[in-house]
Write an enzyme that holds these catalytic residues in place. Structure first.
Site, short mmCIF file in Angstrom:
data_model
loop_
_atom_site.label_atom_id
_atom_site.label_comp_id
_atom_site.label_asym_id
_atom_site.label_seq_id
_atom_site.Cartn_x
_atom_site.Cartn_y
_atom_site.Cartn_z
N GLY A 1 -27.11 -30.96 30.08
CA GLY A 1 -26.39 -31.65 29.01
C GLY A 1 -27.30 -31.95 27.85
O GLY A 1 -28.49 -31.60 27.86
N TRP B 1 -22.02 -41.73 19.89
CA TRP B 1 -22.02 -40.63 18.91
C TRP B 1 -23.23 -39.70 19.10
O TRP B 1 -23.99 -39.42 18.16
CB TRP B 1 -22.05 -41.19 17.49
N TYR C 1 -18.99 -37.13 33.33
CA TYR C 1 -17.75 -36.46 32.91
C TYR C 1 -17.53 -36.90 31.47
O TYR C 1 -17.16 -38.05 31.22
CB TYR C 1 -16.59 -36.89 33.82
N THR C 2 -17.79 -36.01 30.51
CA THR C 2 -17.81 -36.43 29.10
C THR C 2 -16.65 -35.86 28.27
O THR C 2 -16.63 -36.04 27.05
CB THR C 2 -19.16 -36.02 28.45
N TYR D 1 -11.80 -42.39 30.08
CA TYR D 1 -13.25 -42.18 30.03
C TYR D 1 -13.99 -43.51 29.94
O TYR D 1 -14.91 -43.79 30.73
CB TYR D 1 -13.59 -41.28 28.84
N ILE E 1 -23.11 -34.37 41.25
CA ILE E 1 -23.42 -35.74 41.71
C ILE E 1 -22.31 -36.37 42.54
O ILE E 1 -22.54 -37.36 43.21
CB ILE E 1 -23.82 -36.68 40.54
N THR F 1 -21.75 -46.03 27.54
CA THR F 1 -21.13 -45.67 26.26
C THR F 1 -20.54 -46.85 25.51
O THR F 1 -20.15 -47.86 26.11
CB THR F 1 -20.02 -44.63 26.53
N1 NAP Z 1 -21.92 -37.41 23.95
C1 NAP Z 1 -21.71 -38.63 23.46
O1 NAP Z 1 -21.31 -38.81 22.31
C2 NAP Z 1 -22.00 -39.83 24.33
C3 NAP Z 1 -21.76 -41.09 23.78
C4 NAP Z 1 -22.03 -42.21 24.58
C5 NAP Z 1 -22.51 -42.05 25.86
N2 NAP Z 1 -22.69 -40.81 26.37
C6 NAP Z 1 -23.16 -40.70 27.75
O2 NAP Z 1 -24.44 -40.10 27.74
C7 NAP Z 1 -24.64 -39.34 28.94
C8 NAP Z 1 -25.12 -37.95 28.59
O3 NAP Z 1 -24.20 -37.41 27.66
P1 NAP Z 1 -24.38 -35.99 27.00
O4 NAP Z 1 -23.93 -36.11 25.60
O5 NAP Z 1 -25.73 -35.45 27.30
O6 NAP Z 1 -23.26 -35.23 27.81
P2 NAP Z 1 -23.11 -33.68 28.10
O7 NAP Z 1 -23.84 -32.88 27.11
O8 NAP Z 1 -21.65 -33.45 28.30
O9 NAP Z 1 -23.87 -33.55 29.48
C9 NAP Z 1 -23.34 -34.04 30.66
C10 NAP Z 1 -23.85 -33.16 31.76
O10 NAP Z 1 -23.30 -33.62 32.99
C11 NAP Z 1 -22.99 -32.48 33.76
N3 NAP Z 1 -21.98 -32.83 34.75
C12 NAP Z 1 -20.65 -33.01 34.60
N4 NAP Z 1 -20.08 -33.32 35.77
C13 NAP Z 1 -21.07 -33.31 36.69
C14 NAP Z 1 -21.14 -33.52 38.09
N5 NAP Z 1 -20.05 -33.82 38.78
N6 NAP Z 1 -22.33 -33.43 38.69
C15 NAP Z 1 -23.45 -33.13 38.01
N7 NAP Z 1 -23.46 -32.90 36.69
C16 NAP Z 1 -22.29 -33.00 36.04
C17 NAP Z 1 -22.48 -31.47 32.77
O11 NAP Z 1 -22.57 -30.19 33.36
P3 NAP Z 1 -22.15 -28.86 32.59
O12 NAP Z 1 -23.27 -28.58 31.64
O13 NAP Z 1 -22.06 -27.85 33.68
O14 NAP Z 1 -20.86 -29.17 31.93
C18 NAP Z 1 -23.45 -31.69 31.62
O15 NAP Z 1 -24.58 -30.87 31.73
C19 NAP Z 1 -23.30 -39.36 29.68
O16 NAP Z 1 -23.36 -40.34 30.66
C20 NAP Z 1 -22.30 -39.80 28.61
O17 NAP Z 1 -21.23 -40.50 29.18
C21 NAP Z 1 -22.47 -39.69 25.63
#
Ligand code: NAP
Length: 287
Positions: free
Chosen positions: A14, A155, A66-67, A130, A42, A106
């Site tokens: 991710g 963001w 799960y994003t 979510y 996980i 988040t």
């Molecule tokens: N993106 C945002 O704007 C944002 C904002 C606030 C908080 N967050 C939080 O920050 C954290 C990281 O976000 P990110 O932006 O890096 O998200 P991301 O790019 O969507 O990465 C999430 C990763 O989790 C993996 N994943 C999904 N389901 C899984 C499972 N069951 N077991 C193991 N891996 C799994 C995905 O795999 P795949 O690569 O195979 O899909 C992906 O690589 C998350 O907890 C998210 O909730 C994100």
């Protein structure tokens, strides 16, 4: 030679996971173990336990989540399994193995009705599946392992994966005109900055459990974010402001989600980087 402390990183494909990987060589006193969804889903709890049995990590950074915010509205069970149940299991396993756990949450735990930056103890009231699943994840983490550090962010963008910045760059290269919502206010977070903050917390050896906010510095709308992307890339695409009502989505987004970062700055002496220069850096790396 003494063994280096091990840091296990889940969700390593991710945005945040990949940015941690980019920083691996800057933190040579740790041994990193990166596990993607394929390596370790996980929500397969036995597999999770087996990894701990095999590696005995000193730290776990959970970047898996799960994003898919809109899809979660119809995939509620899986969203809760990954964002809540699995986080509780991770926390419990960390406690069992004396592993220090850092989990990412988040701004969507809030309803967005505030008018000043959210502190960590502000009332939560998620408006989406979510957001609710992430809030339950926080609660389960702290219930099963009160020693957990949870970082709420917002963001997030990076040169990896899918995100607003990459979508805008693509649209601006294809279209003469785009419309972007101007009534949702927040602070962008370059995943590289968040990754660095996480690793600085670990390497500070000053472990203070609890919930912390982190985003980059600055308060803007998505429209202003898009305008900055246009300016930095000198795109000729016209960017129009629109209200959220003109861009309906299955999941409701908080209209205000600015996070107060005082607590993390004071606890770990980390500073939030300016959003605009961080954006410029990310775009330069993409180009
Ligand atoms: N993106 C945002 O704007 C944002 C904002 C606030 C908080 N967050 C939080 O920050 C954290 C990281 O976000 P990110 O932006 O890096 O998200 P991301 O790019 O969507 O990465 C999430 C990763 O989790 C993996 N994943 C999904 N389901 C899984 C499972 N069951 N077991 C193991 N891996 C799994 C995905 O795999 P795949 O690569 O195979 O899909 C992906 O690589 C998350 O907890 C998210 O909730 C994100």
């Amino acid at each position: 030679m003494t063994a280096r402390p091990k840091i296990l990183v889940t969700g390593s494909n991710g945005q945040v996971g990949k940015e941690i990987k980019q920083l691996e060589s800057s933190f040579p006193r740790f041994e990193f173990i990166f596990l993607s969804r394929e390596d370790l889903p996980i929500h397969h709890f036995e597999l999770l336990r087996n990894f701990f049995k095999g590696f005995h990590p000193q730290y776990l950074i959970n970047c898996a989540g799960y994003t898919a915010v809109d899809r979660a509205e119809t995939e509620k069970e899986l969203a809760f399994q990954v964002n809540a149940e699995a986080v509780g299991v991770m926390a419990a396993v960390c406690k069992e193995y004396s592993t220090r756990f850092i989990h990412i949450s988040t701004d969507y735990v809030f309803d967005g009705t505030a008018t000043s930056p959210y502190k960590e103890d502000a009332l939560t009231n998620p408006q989406s599946v979510y957001g609710a699943s992430k809030l339950q994840g926080e609660q389960e983490a702290l219930k099963y392992n009160p020693d957990t550090i949870i970082i709420r962010t917002a963001w997030v963008y990076s040169e990896f994966g899918k995100n607003f910045v990459k979508t805008m760059l693509k649209l601006m290269s294809e279209r003469e005109e785009i419309s972007v919502v101007s009534d949702q206010i927040g602070s962008p977070t370059y995943a590289a900055n968040l990754a660095e903050v996480i690793l600085r917390i670990i390497s500070s050896s000053r472990w203070k459990p609890g919930i912390y906010n982190y985003s980059d510095e600055g308060i803007i709308s998505w429209y202003e974010f898009a305008l900055a992307i246009k300016e930095i890339t000198r795109s000729s695409c016209r960017v129009n402001p629109i209200p959220s009502t003109a861009y309906p989505t299955p999941a409701k987004r908080p209209s205000y989600s600015v996070l107060d970062k005082t607590k993390i700055q004071e606890a770990f002496e980390v500073s939030a980087k300016d959003w605009r220069s961080s954006l410029a850096l990310c775009i330069s790396r993409l180009q």
